[in-house]
Write a protein that holds these residues in place. Structure first.
Motif, mmCIF file in Angstrom:
data_model
loop_
_atom_site.group_PDB
_atom_site.id
_atom_site.type_symbol
_atom_site.label_atom_id
_atom_site.label_comp_id
_atom_site.label_asym_id
_atom_site.label_seq_id
_atom_site.Cartn_x
_atom_site.Cartn_y
_atom_site.Cartn_z
ATOM 1 N N PHE A 99 0.526 -1.572 0.433
ATOM 2 C CA PHE A 99 0.266 0.078 -0.514
ATOM 3 C C PHE A 99 0.525 1.229 -0.180
ATOM 4 C CE2 PHE A 99 -3.407 -2.697 2.342
ATOM 5 C CZ PHE A 99 -4.122 -3.027 0.544
ATOM 6 N N GLU A 100 1.764 1.310 1.085
ATOM 7 C CA GLU A 100 2.720 1.911 0.520
ATOM 8 C C GLU A 100 3.532 2.558 -0.776
ATOM 9 O OE1 GLU A 100 5.471 0.985 3.766
ATOM 10 O OE2 GLU A 100 3.849 2.041 5.285
ATOM 11 N N THR A 101 4.104 1.340 -1.337
ATOM 12 C CA THR A 101 4.690 1.437 -2.618
ATOM 13 C C THR A 101 2.689 2.450 -3.647
ATOM 14 O OG1 THR A 101 5.622 -0.577 -2.697
ATOM 15 C CG2 THR A 101 4.966 0.926 -4.948
ATOM 16 N N ASN A 109 -3.675 10.075 -4.993
ATOM 17 C CA ASN A 109 -4.598 9.333 -5.705
ATOM 18 C C ASN A 109 -5.967 8.719 -4.227
ATOM 19 O OD1 ASN A 109 -5.880 6.649 -6.297
ATOM 20 N ND2 ASN A 109 -5.304 7.404 -8.190
ATOM 21 N N SER A 110 -7.138 8.649 -4.474
ATOM 22 C CA SER A 110 -8.182 7.796 -3.496
ATOM 23 C C SER A 110 -8.111 6.884 -3.346
ATOM 24 C CB SER A 110 -9.963 8.755 -3.966
ATOM 25 O OG SER A 110 -9.948 8.156 -5.145
ATOM 26 N N THR A 111 -8.022 5.990 -4.168
ATOM 27 C CA THR A 111 -7.629 4.525 -4.205
ATOM 28 C C THR A 111 -6.017 4.215 -3.194
ATOM 29 O OG1 THR A 111 -8.770 4.507 -6.579
ATOM 30 C CG2 THR A 111 -6.943 2.197 -5.682
ATOM 31 N N ALA A 112 -5.601 4.237 -3.806
ATOM 32 C CA ALA A 112 -4.188 4.808 -2.855
ATOM 33 C C ALA A 112 -3.868 5.365 -1.462
ATOM 34 C CB ALA A 112 -2.803 5.455 -3.514
ATOM 35 N N LEU A 113 -4.869 6.210 -0.838
ATOM 36 C CA LEU A 113 -5.304 6.594 0.205
ATOM 37 C C LEU A 113 -6.152 5.556 1.217
ATOM 38 C CD1 LEU A 113 -5.597 10.226 -0.452
ATOM 39 C CD2 LEU A 113 -4.074 9.045 1.029
ATOM 40 N N MET A 114 -6.829 5.180 0.019
ATOM 41 C CA MET A 114 -7.496 3.771 0.178
ATOM 42 C C MET A 114 -6.974 2.465 0.833
ATOM 43 S SD MET A 114 -10.629 4.908 1.491
ATOM 44 C CE MET A 114 -11.172 3.319 1.983
ATOM 45 N N GLY A 115 -6.644 2.740 0.412
ATOM 46 C CA GLY A 115 -4.956 1.011 0.514
ATOM 47 C C GLY A 115 -4.572 1.321 1.295
ATOM 48 N N MET A 116 -4.268 2.611 1.887
ATOM 49 C CA MET A 116 -3.485 2.907 3.078
ATOM 50 C C MET A 116 -4.390 2.445 4.511
ATOM 51 S SD MET A 116 -0.729 3.290 2.874
ATOM 52 C CE MET A 116 0.230 4.098 4.326
ATOM 53 N N VAL A 117 -5.770 2.897 4.137
ATOM 54 C CA VAL A 117 -6.677 3.059 5.479
ATOM 55 C C VAL A 117 -7.124 1.582 5.363
ATOM 56 C CG1 VAL A 117 -9.532 3.424 5.256
ATOM 57 C CG2 VAL A 117 -8.246 5.351 4.011
ATOM 58 N N ARG A 118 -7.322 0.255 4.018
ATOM 59 C CA ARG A 118 -7.151 -0.791 4.846
ATOM 60 C C ARG A 118 -6.267 -1.330 5.288
ATOM 61 N NH1 ARG A 118 -12.783 -1.729 3.918
ATOM 62 N NH2 ARG A 118 -13.143 -1.422 2.371
ATOM 63 N N GLY A 119 -4.779 -0.944 5.209
ATOM 64 C CA GLY A 119 -3.448 -1.272 5.868
ATOM 65 C C GLY A 119 -3.338 -1.131 7.090
ATOM 66 N N TYR A 120 -3.740 -0.217 7.850
ATOM 67 C CA TYR A 120 -3.751 0.588 8.892
ATOM 68 C C TYR A 120 -5.435 0.043 9.567
ATOM 69 C CZ TYR A 120 -0.141 3.257 8.412
ATOM 70 O OH TYR A 120 0.997 4.376 8.288
ATOM 71 N N ALA A 121 -5.751 -0.321 9.420
ATOM 72 C CA ALA A 121 -7.144 -1.032 9.578
ATOM 73 C C ALA A 121 -6.812 -2.021 10.333
ATOM 74 C CB ALA A 121 -8.640 -0.452 9.206
ATOM 75 N N SER A 122 -6.149 -2.835 8.925
ATOM 76 C CA SER A 122 -6.079 -4.815 8.875
ATOM 77 C C SER A 122 -5.129 -4.686 10.384
ATOM 78 C CB SER A 122 -5.603 -5.146 8.108
ATOM 79 O OG SER A 122 -3.891 -4.707 7.779
ATOM 80 N N ASN A 123 -4.195 -3.483 10.853
ATOM 81 C CA ASN A 123 -3.095 -3.735 11.590
ATOM 82 C C ASN A 123 -3.529 -3.302 13.011
ATOM 83 O OD1 ASN A 123 -0.302 -4.682 10.362
ATOM 84 N ND2 ASN A 123 -0.534 -3.902 8.748
#
Length: 163
Positions: A99-101, A109-123
């Motif tokens: 997600f950081e990549t 980009n909102s899709t990239a930002l939402m990847g970070m959301v999913r990543g942090y939430a899952s961690n």
């Protein structure tokens, strides 16, 4: 004995073999032939990684995917979808660098930002997930996507799980 298909058809054949766990060595050879011929597209690398994963060589498959997400043609959706697949495999920590990549390659980009959301939430870091969700909400222009992101922001504000 070299066999070359149009690379799109080749990727379909390689993924078919990976999914069915059939002719894995041959399928790996097809993927490598494209790469050796300097046909460097994300779907080819992903198909190669799928075959290697089907051979139960997860670390090697991860290495190929690390190359894939850094290829010039890798889209924000392809990169974040790979991150989501790692979360689905209960590999939440491995998903974060993916997600950081995406965010580094597609800043704002909102899709990239939402990847970070999913990543942090899952961690387990809902505070950071909320910050990225709020940024994604500001960045998104599509009304339907904005509504979906707003729902995620509201859930995170209430401390509810999103993954």
């Amino acid at each position: 004995n070299k066999v070359f298909f149009n690379w799109i058809n080749g990727v379909a054949a390689i993924n078919f073999c990976a999914n069915k766990k059939l002719n894995l060595d041959e399928a790996l050879g097809w993927a490598q032939q494209y790469i050796d011929r300097k046909i460097k597209y994300f779907p080819i690398y992903q198909a190669k990684a799928n075959v290697i994963a089907a051979m139960d060589k997860k670390a090697d498959a991860d290495g190929v995917m690390k190359e894939a997400i850094n290829l010039p043609d890798a889209t924000v959706n392809q990169i974040t979808n790979y991150g989501h697949s790692l979360i689905a495999q209960k590999r939440e920590k491995d998903a974060m660098p993916v997600f950081e990549t995406a965010l580094k390659r597609y800043p704002g980009n909102s899709t990239a930002l939402m990847g970070m959301v999913r990543g942090y939430a899952s961690n387990g870091d809902s505070k950071k997930a909320l910050k990225f969700a709020q940024d994604a909400l500001k960045a998104e222009t599509d009304p339907a996507a904005k509504t979906a992101i707003d729902g995620i922001v509201k859930k995170l504000e209430k401390g509810e799980p999103i993954n």
